[in-house]
Design an enzyme around this catalytic site. Sequence first.
Site, mmCIF file in Angstrom:
data_model
loop_
_atom_site.group_PDB
_atom_site.id
_atom_site.type_symbol
_atom_site.label_atom_id
_atom_site.label_comp_id
_atom_site.label_asym_id
_atom_site.label_seq_id
_atom_site.Cartn_x
_atom_site.Cartn_y
_atom_site.Cartn_z
ATOM 1 N N ARG A 70 -68.498 -2.910 63.783
ATOM 2 C CA ARG A 70 -68.844 -1.495 63.997
ATOM 3 C C ARG A 70 -70.248 -1.307 64.538
ATOM 4 O O ARG A 70 -70.922 -0.324 64.241
ATOM 5 C CB ARG A 70 -68.695 -0.733 62.684
ATOM 6 C CG ARG A 70 -67.312 -0.927 62.121
ATOM 7 C CD ARG A 70 -67.027 -0.143 60.898
ATOM 8 N NE ARG A 70 -65.703 -0.540 60.421
ATOM 9 C CZ ARG A 70 -65.031 0.067 59.468
ATOM 10 N NH1 ARG A 70 -65.573 1.104 58.849
ATOM 11 N NH2 ARG A 70 -63.833 -0.356 59.115
ATOM 12 N N CYS A 71 -70.682 -2.222 65.317
ATOM 13 C CA CYS A 71 -72.015 -2.164 65.901
ATOM 14 C C CYS A 71 -71.875 -1.485 67.265
ATOM 15 O O CYS A 71 -70.823 -1.543 67.890
ATOM 16 C CB CYS A 71 -72.522 -3.599 66.045
ATOM 17 S SG CYS A 71 -74.123 -3.769 66.846
#
Length: 191
Positions: A70-71
């Site tokens: 989720r970067c």
Amino acid sequence: MLSEDPRFYGLITVALVTVLLTHQRLGRDLDDMRWQHTIYSRTVNDTYGRPVALKLYQGKVLLIVNIASRCGLTLTQYTGLQELIERYEDRGLSILNFPCNQFGGQMPESDGQETMDHLRKEGANIGHIFAKIQVKGRKADPLYKMLTLNQPEIEWNFVKFLVDRQGKVFQRYGAHLEPSALVDDIERLLK
Ligand SMILES: *[C@@H]1O[C@H](CO)[C@@H](O)[C@H](O)[C@H]1NC(C)=O
């Protein structure tokens, strides 16, 4: 004939064998020493918890990456890593991906099914997926302690290490650098 005395030849033989054995033993000791200082001495777990000895990758060019789901960088990095795999796997590149939740808690998925589902959903075919580890700090996995020896600690997701066919770190690349920027270095190491 150098000598008529058969003892002469006996002595020569003993001397030669001694030199040979000493040489072999020294060679083995040196190998052991080298071994302990390369990443091939380490064992890690794959995402399903099965141990994998890194010596399996001996002779390959390795790209070692700490990944996160989720970067802000996730999708471009996955795309770039996949392009490298497609282009170079046949020629001897392996990508070893280590999920890590240490940066912004951006890898919340658990190992195994959840991680693999995430990658499948993103269409990310990026190489070998290992169990989640810590990459910095006291509890860092020994592999990362080795990779970052005498170096700053890992600063973010998607820091990349290129390792040559002898197991030596060739170069470290920052999180923001796209995998396509590694092409020249990979070509060089694959030669
Ligand atoms: C691999 O998994 C086992 C079982 O969960 C664990 O005990 C071991 O420490 C793990 N090995 C590594 C290198 O993380």
